[in-house]
Motif scaffolding. Sequence first.
Motif, PDB file in Angstrom:
ATOM      1  N   ASN A  88      32.472  45.752  40.575  1.00 22.32           N
ATOM      2  CA  ASN A  88      32.079  44.477  41.186  1.00 22.32           C
ATOM      3  C   ASN A  88      31.671  43.472  40.106  1.00 22.32           C
ATOM      4  OD1 ASN A  88      29.168  44.404  40.673  1.00 22.32           O
ATOM      5  ND2 ASN A  88      29.019  46.101  42.109  1.00 22.32           N
ATOM      6  N   PRO A  89      31.688  42.192  40.446  1.00 27.74           N
ATOM      7  CA  PRO A  89      31.371  41.145  39.461  1.00 27.74           C
ATOM      8  C   PRO A  89      29.971  41.269  38.860  1.00 27.74           C
ATOM      9  CG  PRO A  89      32.453  40.181  41.350  1.00 27.74           C
ATOM     10  CD  PRO A  89      32.173  41.611  41.699  1.00 27.74           C
ATOM     11  N   GLY A  90      29.028  41.847  39.580  1.00 25.41           N
ATOM     12  CA  GLY A  90      27.686  42.010  39.031  1.00 25.41           C
ATOM     13  C   GLY A  90      27.688  42.909  37.804  1.00 25.41           C
ATOM     14  N   LEU A 117      35.892  34.609  34.817  1.00 26.09           N
ATOM     15  CA  LEU A 117      35.503  35.715  35.685  1.00 26.09           C
ATOM     16  C   LEU A 117      35.231  35.217  37.098  1.00 26.09           C
ATOM     17  CD1 LEU A 117      33.150  37.716  33.306  1.00 26.09           C
ATOM     18  CD2 LEU A 117      35.446  38.368  34.061  1.00 26.09           C
ATOM     19  N   GLY A 118      34.609  34.038  37.214  1.00 25.27           N
ATOM     20  CA  GLY A 118      34.333  33.465  38.534  1.00 25.27           C
ATOM     21  C   GLY A 118      35.610  33.150  39.290  1.00 25.27           C
ATOM     22  N   ARG A 119      36.584  32.549  38.608  1.00 28.80           N
ATOM     23  CA  ARG A 119      37.865  32.238  39.254  1.00 28.80           C
ATOM     24  C   ARG A 119      38.596  33.517  39.664  1.00 28.80           C
ATOM     25  NH1 ARG A 119      37.811  28.151  35.147  1.00 28.80           N
ATOM     26  NH2 ARG A 119      39.027  29.499  33.779  1.00 28.80           N
ATOM     27  N   ALA A 120      38.583  34.517  38.800  1.00 30.02           N
ATOM     28  CA  ALA A 120      39.254  35.781  39.118  1.00 30.02           C
ATOM     29  C   ALA A 120      38.547  36.505  40.259  1.00 30.02           C
ATOM     30  CB  ALA A 120      39.291  36.671  37.882  1.00 30.02           C
ATOM     31  N   ALA A 121      37.226  36.415  40.298  1.00 30.78           N
ATOM     32  CA  ALA A 121      36.473  37.075  41.376  1.00 30.78           C
ATOM     33  C   ALA A 121      36.821  36.469  42.731  1.00 30.78           C
ATOM     34  CB  ALA A 121      34.974  36.961  41.111  1.00 30.78           C
ATOM     35  N   VAL A 122      37.061  35.173  42.799  1.00 29.18           N
ATOM     36  CA  VAL A 122      37.461  34.532  44.054  1.00 29.18           C
ATOM     37  C   VAL A 122      38.817  35.074  44.492  1.00 29.18           C
ATOM     38  CG1 VAL A 122      38.153  32.343  45.117  1.00 29.18           C
ATOM     39  CG2 VAL A 122      36.080  32.461  43.750  1.00 29.18           C
ATOM     40  N   ARG A 123      39.747  35.214  43.556  1.00 28.07           N
ATOM     41  CA  ARG A 123      41.069  35.755  43.903  1.00 28.07           C
ATOM     42  C   ARG A 123      40.973  37.197  44.398  1.00 28.07           C
ATOM     43  NH1 ARG A 123      42.381  33.055  39.107  1.00 28.07           N
ATOM     44  NH2 ARG A 123      42.449  35.008  37.929  1.00 28.07           N
ATOM     45  N   ILE A 124      40.074  37.977  43.809  1.00 27.35           N
ATOM     46  CA  ILE A 124      39.992  39.408  44.150  1.00 27.35           C
ATOM     47  C   ILE A 124      39.108  39.651  45.366  1.00 27.35           C
ATOM     48  CG2 ILE A 124      39.228  41.661  43.300  1.00 27.35           C
ATOM     49  CD1 ILE A 124      39.883  40.608  40.456  1.00 27.35           C
ATOM     50  N   TYR A 125      37.930  39.021  45.425  1.00 32.78           N
ATOM     51  CA  TYR A 125      36.925  39.333  46.448  1.00 32.78           C
ATOM     52  C   TYR A 125      36.801  38.270  47.533  1.00 32.78           C
ATOM     53  CZ  TYR A 125      35.457  42.911  43.167  1.00 32.78           C
ATOM     54  OH  TYR A 125      35.429  43.992  42.334  1.00 32.78           O
ATOM     55  N   SER A 132      28.290  35.625  46.079  1.00 34.51           N
ATOM     56  CA  SER A 132      27.089  36.450  46.236  1.00 34.51           C
ATOM     57  C   SER A 132      26.704  37.159  44.940  1.00 34.51           C
ATOM     58  CB  SER A 132      27.285  37.476  47.350  1.00 34.51           C
ATOM     59  OG  SER A 132      28.235  38.458  46.947  1.00 34.51           O
ATOM     60  N   TYR A 133      27.636  37.295  44.005  1.00 30.68           N
ATOM     61  CA  TYR A 133      27.354  37.952  42.726  1.00 30.68           C
ATOM     62  C   TYR A 133      26.894  36.972  41.649  1.00 30.68           C
ATOM     63  CZ  TYR A 133      29.614  42.126  44.555  1.00 30.68           C
ATOM     64  OH  TYR A 133      29.926  43.221  45.296  1.00 30.68           O
ATOM     65  N   ALA A 134      26.871  35.695  41.940  1.00 27.08           N
ATOM     66  CA  ALA A 134      26.524  34.690  40.926  1.00 27.08           C
ATOM     67  C   ALA A 134      25.119  34.920  40.401  1.00 27.08           C
ATOM     68  CB  ALA A 134      26.649  33.286  41.511  1.00 27.08           C
ATOM     69  N   ARG A 135      24.991  34.879  39.090  1.00 26.41           N
ATOM     70  CA  ARG A 135      23.713  35.020  38.386  1.00 26.41           C
ATOM     71  C   ARG A 135      23.679  34.046  37.226  1.00 26.41           C
ATOM     72  NH1 ARG A 135      23.265  40.958  36.459  1.00 26.41           N
ATOM     73  NH2 ARG A 135      25.348  40.504  35.780  1.00 26.41           N
ATOM     74  N   PRO A 136      22.504  33.781  36.693  1.00 21.30           N
ATOM     75  CA  PRO A 136      22.419  32.825  35.578  1.00 21.30           C
ATOM     76  C   PRO A 136      22.858  33.435  34.244  1.00 21.30           C
ATOM     77  CG  PRO A 136      20.245  33.610  36.140  1.00 21.30           C
ATOM     78  CD  PRO A 136      21.187  34.186  37.157  1.00 21.30           C
ATOM     79  N   VAL A 137      24.086  33.943  34.173  1.00 22.62           N
ATOM     80  CA  VAL A 137      24.655  34.411  32.909  1.00 22.62           C
ATOM     81  C   VAL A 137      25.433  33.238  32.322  1.00 22.62           C
ATOM     82  CG1 VAL A 137      26.268  36.035  31.865  1.00 22.62           C
ATOM     83  CG2 VAL A 137      24.816  36.775  33.755  1.00 22.62           C
ATOM     84  N   CYS A 138      25.157  32.899  31.121  1.00 20.55           N
ATOM     85  CA  CYS A 138      25.828  31.779  30.438  1.00 20.55           C
ATOM     86  C   CYS A 138      25.681  30.494  31.241  1.00 20.55           C
ATOM     87  CB  CYS A 138      27.300  32.093  30.205  1.00 20.55           C
ATOM     88  SG  CYS A 138      27.595  33.627  29.360  1.00 20.55           S
ATOM     89  N   ASP A 139      24.494  30.148  31.604  1.00 22.72           N
ATOM     90  CA  ASP A 139      24.204  28.890  32.302  1.00 22.72           C
ATOM     91  C   ASP A 139      24.978  28.748  33.609  1.00 22.72           C
ATOM     92  OD1 ASP A 139      22.490  28.161  30.269  1.00 22.72           O
ATOM     93  OD2 ASP A 139      24.076  27.209  29.141  1.00 22.72           O
TER      94      ASP A 139
END
Length: 151
Positions: A88-90, A117-125, A132-139
């Motif tokens: 999972n993206p987390g 990773l965010g764009r790919a996660a939308v395509r996959i999940y 729901s997996y968004a976190r403050p990694v790299c601003d």
Amino acid sequence: MKHSTTTQTRRSHRGPARRVGRSLALVLPVVLVLSGTLAVTRVNWTGSPAGSVLTASDITAQTAPKAAAHAPEDVLRDHLLSELHEKNPGVVLTHLQEAVNGHPSLARHCTSIARSLGRAAVRIYGASRAQSYARPVCDTSFATGVLAARG
């Protein structure tokens, strides 16, 4: 008059020692800084066997052809994107943060990797699950990538 002669004699004995002390006070910090700088340049920072010491010019010469083919940030991006299919993206975001912490030179690429990773996660999940997996990694760049893929 005898008193002034004694004072002059005492001061003349302190003269050379004081001059030597002042000279050392000026020269010693310079010597320490230079020797410390030279010591740091001779440290084996590569993790290779202890007998080999690599200079900056050696690193440039060795990595120049490889850099065009496989830059470290591209290798990391490809690895994390393939890992995104398995985990999972987390978990993937945690691995991104660990990679940046372990190799600070990757920090300037963290934002673009997280967006990818965010764009790919939308395509996959899908958009809502990826968000729901968004976190403050790299601003919060992962979230930015998710939003960019939505629209």
